[in-house]
Each structure stands twice: as C-alpha cells, then as structure tokens.
Design a protein around this motif. Structure first.
Motif, short mmCIF file in Angstrom:
data_model
loop_
_atom_site.label_atom_id
_atom_site.label_comp_id
_atom_site.label_asym_id
_atom_site.label_seq_id
_atom_site.Cartn_x
_atom_site.Cartn_y
_atom_site.Cartn_z
N TYR A 126 9.95 4.03 -3.06
CA TYR A 126 10.26 4.22 -1.65
C TYR A 126 10.60 5.66 -1.28
N ALA A 127 10.85 6.52 -2.26
CA ALA A 127 11.41 7.85 -1.99
C ALA A 127 10.52 8.71 -1.10
N ASP A 128 9.20 8.50 -1.16
CA ASP A 128 8.29 9.33 -0.37
C ASP A 128 8.02 8.76 1.03
N LEU A 129 8.59 7.62 1.35
CA LEU A 129 8.39 7.05 2.68
C LEU A 129 9.15 7.89 3.71
N PRO A 130 8.64 7.97 4.94
CA PRO A 130 9.39 8.68 5.98
C PRO A 130 10.69 7.95 6.29
N ARG A 131 11.68 8.70 6.74
CA ARG A 131 12.97 8.12 7.12
C ARG A 131 12.95 7.75 8.60
N LEU A 132 13.46 6.58 8.92
CA LEU A 132 13.60 6.20 10.31
C LEU A 132 14.81 6.93 10.90
N PRO A 133 14.66 7.57 12.08
CA PRO A 133 15.82 8.23 12.70
C PRO A 133 16.99 7.26 12.83
N ASN A 134 18.19 7.73 12.54
CA ASN A 134 19.37 6.86 12.52
C ASN A 134 19.59 6.15 13.85
N ARG A 135 19.24 6.81 14.94
CA ARG A 135 19.48 6.20 16.25
C ARG A 135 18.63 4.94 16.46
N HIS A 136 17.58 4.78 15.66
CA HIS A 136 16.75 3.60 15.80
C HIS A 136 17.04 2.53 14.73
N SER A 137 17.96 2.81 13.84
CA SER A 137 18.24 1.86 12.77
C SER A 137 18.78 0.55 13.32
N PRO A 138 18.27 -0.58 12.85
CA PRO A 138 18.77 -1.87 13.34
C PRO A 138 20.03 -2.34 12.61
N ALA A 150 0.82 -1.21 0.00
CA ALA A 150 0.00 0.00 0.00
C ALA A 150 0.85 1.26 0.00
N ALA A 151 1.94 1.28 0.79
CA ALA A 151 2.75 2.48 0.93
C ALA A 151 3.63 2.74 -0.30
N CYS A 152 3.99 1.67 -1.01
CA CYS A 152 4.92 1.81 -2.14
C CYS A 152 4.21 1.69 -3.49
N GLY A 153 2.87 1.59 -3.48
CA GLY A 153 2.12 1.56 -4.72
C GLY A 153 2.45 0.39 -5.62
N MET A 154 2.60 -0.80 -5.02
CA MET A 154 2.97 -1.98 -5.80
C MET A 154 2.31 -3.20 -5.18
N ASN A 155 2.44 -4.34 -5.83
CA ASN A 155 1.99 -5.61 -5.28
C ASN A 155 3.22 -6.40 -4.87
N ALA A 156 3.55 -6.35 -3.57
CA ALA A 156 4.75 -7.03 -3.08
C ALA A 156 4.67 -8.54 -3.26
N HIS A 157 3.45 -9.08 -3.38
CA HIS A 157 3.29 -10.53 -3.53
C HIS A 157 3.66 -11.01 -4.92
N ALA A 158 3.69 -10.12 -5.89
CA ALA A 158 3.97 -10.51 -7.27
C ALA A 158 5.10 -9.67 -7.87
N ALA A 159 6.03 -9.24 -7.05
CA ALA A 159 7.12 -8.38 -7.52
C ALA A 159 8.10 -9.17 -8.39
N THR A 160 8.74 -8.47 -9.31
CA THR A 160 9.74 -9.08 -10.18
C THR A 160 10.94 -8.15 -10.32
N THR A 161 12.05 -8.72 -10.75
CA THR A 161 13.23 -7.93 -11.06
C THR A 161 13.06 -7.29 -12.43
N ALA A 162 14.01 -6.45 -12.80
CA ALA A 162 13.94 -5.78 -14.10
C ALA A 162 13.94 -6.78 -15.25
N ASP A 163 14.57 -7.95 -15.05
CA ASP A 163 14.60 -8.95 -16.12
C ASP A 163 13.51 -10.02 -15.96
N GLY A 164 12.53 -9.77 -15.07
CA GLY A 164 11.36 -10.63 -14.99
C GLY A 164 11.44 -11.78 -14.01
N ARG A 165 12.52 -11.90 -13.24
CA ARG A 165 12.60 -12.96 -12.23
C ARG A 165 11.79 -12.60 -10.99
N PRO A 166 11.22 -13.58 -10.28
CA PRO A 166 10.50 -13.27 -9.05
C PRO A 166 11.41 -12.59 -8.02
#
Length: 323
Positions: free
Chosen positions: A168-180, A49-65
């Motif tokens: 992903y560019a419009d997603l909020p950034r996680l503060p660096n101090r919380h990065s895992p 929903a956030a990235c405007g795509m279907n993550a369940h059916a994503a593919t690479t640029a050359d068509g691989r899952p």
C-alpha cells in the motif's frame, strides 16, 4: 472483439487507477442491491491491481483467509445515473482510484458516468468526488479493512489483519479533510448517522422497529459471511414494509430515487441470527417528496450494533394512467 467486449474493457491509468467501459447487464441493475455488489467487485479488482496482489485469495501471515471487508460505503446519485435508475444496455464509463488510509485499509473512489458525457481524463480527483461532483454522474466511496476470523466457523469476532503481500505504501494519500474515519466513528458511537434530527426536516411518523431473520440463501456470501450488499437489501426490505404499512404502493418504492446513502458496517452475524432493525424517518419541510431514513441493525440476542445506514431519497410520484 465483439461490441459487448469493447464496451466492458478495463484499462490501468496509473498505479492506483483503472477505467472501464461498461454495458449494464441484468445482473447489475434492479431496485435492490445488485449495483452496490458490482461496485464492490470493482473495488476488489482495483485494490488487486493497485496493490499487486489477488484480493480474492488473500491470506494472513499464518495462512488463514483474509477478507477485504467493507467498513463504510457511501453512494451519491446523480440526475442521470443513480443507484436504482439503471437498465439493460445503459453504457457507462467507470473510473476507479485506490488510496491508502492506514496500514490495514484502503479507500476506493468510483465515478459512474454516462458513456457519452465529457468528464475529466486521468485519475479521479478527490476534489471532484467530495466538492465538485458532476450532476449527471454517480459516485461511490468504499472504505475497506482487512479482517480474518478469530474463531473458525464464527462471524462474531472478526480481527483486523494485514496480508503480507498487501503493498500500500505507493498508493496516493487521501487528504485528511476527506477521510471518513471521524464521521463513521461518530455514527458507530451514536448508532446513527443522524445523532441530531436533520435541519429543515420534520418527523415522517413514529420510530419503528422490526425483526429480521438472516436468510442463508440470500444473505450470505461464498465464505459464509453476511454479504456486504445484503445489508442494503435488508435495510430496503424493512423500508419497503414500512412504506406498505403507510399505504404506499410497490411501484412508488420501485421509482424512488436515492440521492445519497451511507452504510457503516460494524459487525457480522452467524447464519440464522435474528436481527432488529430500527427506523426513523423525516420529510422535508419545503419539498414533501424528499425524505431521510435513518436505520440501525442490531443482533437481537446480544444487542450488538452491526450496521447503520442513512438514506436521502426522493419519493418520485407515480404517473397517473392519463399522463
């Protein structure tokens, strides 16, 4: 609309956040991995929903899952909502929010609150999750990376990729101090989330190692990879065997309360692979019911590190028949 439909509604809050009302069903509660699998499903839905795509059916640029794999999964249990404390009909309010954490990754935070609890409205604030968690809520943190198979039919060398429609560019950034990234990188290098014994805890027994053969019926997902939630199940299966060897009952295991669990995912395995699971355990010096289990999973044939987990739990006593 039926009552069940109303209690399982999903709503977008903003471009990165969803809320949903959930009635706990048989398929999402147990003493095993069902709840972790369901939260993972919510992560895929939130990223779609956030990235405007279907993550369940994503593919690479050359068509691989392409697959939104789990690299790090952390869950923090609360007093009211905790991983193995849910049962049929419990009603929850779930808030999810997706953050950008590089061009090939996302980080999704979830809060599972009792339906009647007053919690902040609007997008889930990272400060709440990491610094001011509500004591009655359960929180989950999912750090996911896009991967694809490098060799058809093999799970051993998975490459990082970026689906061309991953916005992903419009997603909020996680503060660096919380990065895992740093703690997970350290866990990968050390083969443990506890490179040093935890302060205030003493060993609860000698180190233990046991083999485990991947179960093609239970452990693989629909695309032939080891299912991310199966890692929880495999670790729990080994931990249960260790509890039994120490004279603890199955009921004690079923009643355990997980305060926090972390899993770092560093590799996958092919069907039929034999794994070795090593376990170290500690017990609190001041509260004997509090324990920490530190576990690492390796491929037995190559000694390749596949995953590590750290589990902080309370071994809840079983009530006597007279109470």
């Amino acid at each position: 609309m039926s009552g069940i439909d109303a209690l399982n509604s999903v709503r977008m809050v903003d471009g990165s956040s969803l809320t949903r009302r959930v009635t706990v069903s048989p398929g999402m509660c147990s003493s095993g991995s069902q709840i972790f699998g369901r939260i993972g499903d919510w992560t895929w839905e939130a990223v779609s929903a956030a990235c405007g795509m279907n993550a369940h059916a994503a593919t690479t640029a050359d068509g691989r899952p392409a697959y939104l794999s789990f690299y790090y999964y952390r869950v923090r249990g609360g007093k009211t909502v905790h991983p193995h404390g849910l049962t049929f009909g419990d009603e929850l309010r779930v808030c999810s929010r997706v953050f950008q954490i590089g061009s090939q990754s996302t980080l999704t935070l979830h809060r599972l609150a009792p339906a009647g609890l007053t919690v902040p409205e609007g997008p889930l604030d990272p400060e709440e999750v990491y610094e001011r968690p509500h004591p009655d809520c359960m929180y989950a943190e999912n750090f996911n990376r896009w991967i694809a198979r490098s060799t058809p039919g093999s799970n051993q060398r998975l490459s990082e990729v970026t689906p061309p429609d991953f916005a992903y560019a419009d997603l909020p950034r996680l503060p660096n101090r919380h990065s895992p990234r740093t703690p997970v990188g350290r866990a990968r290098a050390a083969g443990s989330f506890y490179a040093e014994p935890p302060q205030g805890f003493v060993p609860a027994g000698p180190a233990h190692t046991t083999p485990y053969t991947l179960d093609v019926v239970r452990d693989l997902n629909g695309v032939g990879l080891v299912y991310f939630a199966s890692y929880f199940s495999i670790f729990d299966t080994v931990l249960l065997g260790l509890w039994r060897s120490q004279g603890r009952s199955d009921e004690q295991f079923l009643r355990r309360k997980v305060a926090q669990q972390k899993v770092g995912y560093f590799g996958n395995a092919d069907p039929g692979a034999v794994l070795t699971i090593s376990v170290n355990r500690w017990r609190s010096e001041t509260a004997p019911d509090l324990e920490i289990a530190d576990m690492a999973m390796h491929d037995a044939a190559t000694n390749r590190l596949l995953a590590v987990t750290g589990i902080e739990l309370e071994a809840t006593p079983v009530p006597s028949p007279n109470t």
